[in-house]
Design an enzyme around this catalytic site. Structure first.
Site, mmCIF file in Angstrom:
data_model
loop_
_atom_site.group_PDB
_atom_site.id
_atom_site.type_symbol
_atom_site.label_atom_id
_atom_site.label_comp_id
_atom_site.label_asym_id
_atom_site.label_seq_id
_atom_site.Cartn_x
_atom_site.Cartn_y
_atom_site.Cartn_z
ATOM 1 N N ASP A 108 0.860 -1.191 0.000
ATOM 2 C CA ASP A 108 0.000 0.000 0.000
ATOM 3 C C ASP A 108 0.894 1.239 0.000
ATOM 4 O O ASP A 108 1.723 1.408 0.901
ATOM 5 C CB ASP A 108 -0.879 -0.038 1.268
ATOM 6 C CG ASP A 108 -1.954 1.038 1.233
ATOM 7 O OD1 ASP A 108 -2.015 1.783 0.248
ATOM 8 O OD2 ASP A 108 -2.709 1.135 2.216
ATOM 9 N N MET A 109 0.733 2.072 -0.997
ATOM 10 C CA MET A 109 1.540 3.296 -1.049
ATOM 11 C C MET A 109 1.141 4.213 0.107
ATOM 12 O O MET A 109 -0.028 4.284 0.469
ATOM 13 C CB MET A 109 1.295 4.041 -2.369
ATOM 14 C CG MET A 109 1.466 3.204 -3.611
ATOM 15 S SD MET A 109 3.044 2.374 -3.650
ATOM 16 C CE MET A 109 4.133 3.777 -3.705
ATOM 17 N N ASP B 156 -3.432 2.627 -5.789
ATOM 18 C CA ASP B 156 -2.153 2.610 -5.051
ATOM 19 C C ASP B 156 -1.955 1.343 -4.234
ATOM 20 O O ASP B 156 -1.214 1.337 -3.264
ATOM 21 C CB ASP B 156 -2.063 3.833 -4.122
ATOM 22 C CG ASP B 156 -2.951 3.696 -2.901
ATOM 23 O OD1 ASP B 156 -3.977 3.005 -2.987
ATOM 24 O OD2 ASP B 156 -2.597 4.266 -1.855
ATOM 25 N N GLU B 157 -2.611 0.265 -4.610
ATOM 26 C CA GLU B 157 -2.467 -0.975 -3.842
ATOM 27 C C GLU B 157 -2.260 -2.168 -4.750
ATOM 28 O O GLU B 157 -2.880 -2.267 -5.809
ATOM 29 C CB GLU B 157 -3.737 -1.243 -3.036
ATOM 30 C CG GLU B 157 -3.838 -0.431 -1.786
ATOM 31 C CD GLU B 157 -5.196 -0.643 -1.170
ATOM 32 O OE1 GLU B 157 -5.299 -1.478 -0.272
ATOM 33 O OE2 GLU B 157 -6.141 0.006 -1.621
ATOM 34 N N TYR C 141 -1.412 10.306 -2.977
ATOM 35 C CA TYR C 141 -1.534 11.525 -3.782
ATOM 36 C C TYR C 141 -0.542 12.587 -3.311
ATOM 37 O O TYR C 141 0.004 13.348 -4.110
ATOM 38 C CB TYR C 141 -2.962 12.084 -3.716
ATOM 39 C CG TYR C 141 -3.997 11.305 -4.501
ATOM 40 C CD1 TYR C 141 -3.766 10.006 -4.928
ATOM 41 C CD2 TYR C 141 -5.218 11.889 -4.811
ATOM 42 C CE1 TYR C 141 -4.732 9.302 -5.627
ATOM 43 C CE2 TYR C 141 -6.192 11.190 -5.528
ATOM 44 C CZ TYR C 141 -5.939 9.894 -5.928
ATOM 45 O OH TYR C 141 -6.891 9.208 -6.628
HETATM 46 P P1 TTP Z 1 -5.520 5.556 0.815
HETATM 47 O O1 TTP Z 1 -4.594 4.419 0.516
HETATM 48 O O2 TTP Z 1 -6.777 5.272 1.518
HETATM 49 O O3 TTP Z 1 -4.800 6.624 1.698
HETATM 50 P P2 TTP Z 1 -3.417 7.301 1.486
HETATM 51 O O4 TTP Z 1 -2.576 6.578 0.506
HETATM 52 O O5 TTP Z 1 -3.634 8.753 1.207
HETATM 53 O O6 TTP Z 1 -2.796 7.189 2.935
HETATM 54 P P3 TTP Z 1 -2.307 5.898 3.708
HETATM 55 O O7 TTP Z 1 -0.830 6.078 3.860
HETATM 56 O O8 TTP Z 1 -3.027 5.974 5.009
HETATM 57 O O9 TTP Z 1 -2.649 4.696 2.906
HETATM 58 O O10 TTP Z 1 -5.885 6.310 -0.522
HETATM 59 C C1 TTP Z 1 -4.983 6.368 -1.632
HETATM 60 C C2 TTP Z 1 -5.278 7.623 -2.417
HETATM 61 O O11 TTP Z 1 -6.607 7.578 -2.895
HETATM 62 C C3 TTP Z 1 -5.183 8.846 -1.558
HETATM 63 O O12 TTP Z 1 -3.848 9.324 -1.514
HETATM 64 C C4 TTP Z 1 -6.141 9.770 -2.227
HETATM 65 C C5 TTP Z 1 -7.176 8.880 -2.859
HETATM 66 N N1 TTP Z 1 -8.417 8.877 -2.059
HETATM 67 C C6 TTP Z 1 -9.404 9.809 -2.344
HETATM 68 O O13 TTP Z 1 -9.247 10.576 -3.278
HETATM 69 N N2 TTP Z 1 -10.525 9.832 -1.605
HETATM 70 C C7 TTP Z 1 -10.735 8.978 -0.578
HETATM 71 O O14 TTP Z 1 -11.763 9.044 0.077
HETATM 72 C C8 TTP Z 1 -9.725 7.994 -0.305
HETATM 73 C C9 TTP Z 1 -9.910 7.020 0.804
HETATM 74 C C10 TTP Z 1 -8.595 7.994 -1.057
#
Ligand code: TTP
Length: 679
Positions: A18-19, A120-121, A23
């Site tokens: 998981d990145m 991102d996963e 963003y």
């Molecule tokens: P996530 O993997 O949920 O979160 P993240 O990568 O920002 O942080 P974490 O380190 O906790 O994993 O989401 C990945 C990207 O998806 C996030 O950077 C932005 C986008 N996103 C949205 O645009 N809206 C949302 O509601 C979510 C959950 C994510």
């Protein structure tokens, strides 16, 4: 659909990567000056500073959360840097994030089967690589364990006051360790290396979970962030689930989790152990019941799918508060924008990956004026997908109207200002790779067929995009989102009044089985449409009993046996279906033009083939002479040609009777099917 493995064979090594605040990292790579600063990415809508969609770990320390608006974030963290999501067509444009995700995937996919689960996963099946390492170069024989690996978190590892890294090192080097743990140790070494490689190649950090199945790997990857990895030895699973709140399981964030809490008093996943499989099945149905019984034991048999590309494409937008759409013309305008974006992405998928999508789905969220009590959801609708912005828009509009009619009830349709739309999204799913040699005329027939059968095909969309199915007016806040099932899109999401709400967005492929079941039904629906495309529309029963149509598998007769088309009962559709299958049996290298690198290229390969075969009075051909196929032109029922548009009729007649009907310049089939003509 992923294949479930029996529990006994599940000593696999699965990683979930998981990145970290993805963003934000993408924006920081664009502007390195932002690195190390509290930063958040905001939705372009600048009302109260825009909605935050990603928050850096530096900003999280100040209490900045994704649910906040920019102004609020500034209050709790005055130094925060707010970066806006790029905008195109009046809405968020996620291209830069998608492309960055692809960069990461190309690094990660080097070591094992790789499934791109969202923007991102990624899931990796590292079983083979781990087994090879264990056989050739087991960790116990290593002199040093890489630093990144020694930073791993190992669930259930007792530190007893000792230095954590020493304990981890010891765990990796343990000679008499359980075989499964040894495999996990190998997997963890591989993942540590891969994460370093991702950092080197892309400048992004990521976190990982390493376990024996997808569910546990996914749970673990979020436990220690950013830039860390967590290992789940089998011996730690029971304890992990014993204390894991049900709502923390991705699929239990919603109604099912609430029902478990309220109706059964189940608060942790481990609490489910009190219930027999039979009882859970009685309460929640066979599939969901069994699934619950399994997750209570940490069992998940889902395979990592070898898929580097998204499962579907989507485009959407929210219209909060005063922006709500109240007229058909405003809906039409926005559907046009969404269709343009979707169409671009479909065409680039077609060009780059030779893939076509077969199902179009429209989701919307709405409320009724003067009816604040109503909690009825706007029904999602699906139909076969036709390429070209105009067709997409037409179909999306039909789906919208069908949904609106159902939402309002027949007597209310058409009355002005009784409804308002707060979110609209369309998605293209059931994406398949075009078999080598398949040509654009097949698409023409699909499109024709879809047009004629479309009204019958409007159907309730199922819950493939769980976000959309969970849409609720009050929940709509921001519209850029990721879909865990592989869709990458910006669309209305449900959000974000707290950690639980956030969790519900992060659905993964360990979805409760009922979702797969529904998807399966949808697959059947799309398959049906495809069968209809190929001239089986009068034979519904045989359709149901038939195995699924696989375009990639040619349906040639053996030996010298020739296939005939019976006059009257045959259809030109069947004719071309057979053509396609025969053609698809030839590898692209056997075709003079192969499968082209562009949309036109696909048509070109076909044109080339057909024209080439056009020199005899029958259409015949065999690339290698083994059991060729042929059609006598006189066996083709001439009346079915009349079903075709004039320019196509002319060209088909020219193939059948080359001397009589020379090809007319400027009206070739390739031109007919080019995207520009489609629009
Ligand atoms: P996530 O993997 O949920 O979160 P993240 O990568 O920002 O942080 P974490 O380190 O906790 O994993 O989401 C990945 C990207 O998806 C996030 O950077 C932005 C986008 N996103 C949205 O645009 N809206 C949302 O509601 C979510 C959950 C994510």
């Amino acid at each position: 659909m992923p294949v479930a493995r029996p529990e006994s064979s599940n000593s696999r090594v699965i990683a979930h990567i998981d990145m970290d605040c993805f963003y934000v990292q993408v924006e920081q790579r664009k502007q390195p000056i932002l690195r190390g600063h509290p930063t958040a990415v905001v939705q372009y809508n600048s009302w109260k500073g825009g909605g935050l969609i990603a928050v850096s770990y530096e900003a999280r320390k100040y209490g900045v959360k994704r649910s906040m608006r920019g102004d609020e974030a500034k209050k709790v963290c005055p130094d925060i840097q707010l970066v806006q999501v790029p905008v195109a067509r009046g809405k968020a444009d996620l291209t830069v994030y998608r492309n960055a995700g692809s960069e990461v995937v190309s690094v990660l996919s080097k070591k094992g089967r790789c499934e791109r689960a969202s923007i991102d996963e990624v899931y990796l099946d590292l079983t083979e690589a781990a087994e090879t390492m264990l056989a050739d170069n087991p960790p116990e024989r290593l002199e040093v364990i890489g630093e990144e690996a020694t930073k791993s978190h190992i669930l259930g590892l007792h530190l007893d006051g000792a230095d954590a890294r020493d304990c981890v090192r010891e765990w990796f080097l343990k000679k008499d360790a359980d075989h499964r743990d040894k495999l996990l140790a190998c997997g963890a070494l591989i993942v540590a290396e891969l994460r370093l490689e991702v950092l080197k190649e892309t400048e992004f950090t990521c976190s990982a979970g390493i376990a024996h199945n997808k569910m546990l790997a996914k749970l673990a990857s979020g436990m220690n962030k950013p830039s860390q990895q967590t290992i789940v030895p089998q011996s730690s699973v029971e304890k992990l689930l014993e204390s894991l709140p049900v709502k923390k399981m991705k699929q239990l964030g919603g109604k099912l989790g609430t029902s478990l809490q309220v109706d059964l008093g189940v608060n942790t996943v481990g609490d489910l152990l009190k219930f027999s499989n039979q009882k859970l099945q009685e309460l929640y149905g066979i599939n969901t019941g069994t699934w619950l019984w399994n997750i209570a034991r940490g069992v998940c048999g889902l395979e990592v799918e070898g898929r580097l590309l998204p499962k579907s494409h989507g485009s959407g937008k929210t219209f909060p508060g005063p922006q709500a759409l109240e007229t058909i013309s405003s809906v039409k305008k926005w559907l046009h924008e969404l269709c343009e974006e979707l169409s671009d992405r479909l065409l680039s998928d077609l060009n780059q990956n030779k893939r076509i999508a077969r199902t179009l789905t429209l989701h919307a969220s709405a409320y009724k004026m003067n009816d604040s009590e109503s909690i009825k959801k706007f029904p999602s609708k699906s139909c076969p997908l036709r390429y070209g912005v105009t067709k997409l828009q037409e179909d999306a509009m039909s789906l919208f109207n069908a949904g609106l009619g159902e939402y309002l009830g027949v007597y209310h349709v058409g009355k002005h200002q009784e409804w308002a739309i707060t979110g609209l999204s369309i998605s293209a799913s059931k994406i398949v790779v075009i078999p080598s040699g398949t040509h654009s005329i097949m698409k023409y027939f699909c499109n024709q067929n879809q047009t004629s059968t479309q009204s019958n095909m409007l159907s309730d969309a199922c819950t493939e995009d769980r976000e959309s199915s969970d849409l609720h007016l009050a929940d709509l806040k921001i519209d850029a989102y990721k879909n865990e099932a592989g869709t990458e899109c910006c669309a209305p999401i449900l959000n974000t009044s707290g950690p639980d709400a956030e969790e519900t967005l992060k659905l993964d492929d360990n979805q409760a089985p009922h979702i797969y079941e529904v998807n399966h039904q949808r697959a059947g629906l799309a398959e049906e449409a495809l069968l209809q495309c190929f001239g089986c529309e009068n034979d519904m029963e045989s359709k149901i009993n038939q195995p699924k149509l696989n375009l990639a598998v040619p349906n040639r007769k053996s030996g010298k046996e020739k296939r005939k088309i019976e006059k009257g009962s045959s259809s030109i559709l069947q004719f071309f279906s057979s053509q396609s299958q025969s053609l698809s049996s030839c590898s692209s290298s056997e075709h003079p033009h192969g499968i082209g690198s562009t949309f036109q290229g696909i048509g070109a390969s076909v044109s080339g083939k057909l024209v080439q075969e056009n020199h005899s009075s029958s259409l015949s051909g065999s690339s290698n002479g083994d059991g060729g196929w042929s059609y006598k032109s006189e066996e083709i029922d001439p009346t079915v040609l009349n079903e075709l548009p004039l320019e196509i009729q002319e060209e088909v007649r020219a193939w059948l009777h080359p001397q009589k009907q020379p090809r007319r310049r400027g009206s070739d089939i390739l031109h007919y099917f080019s995207p520009s003509t489609n629009k």
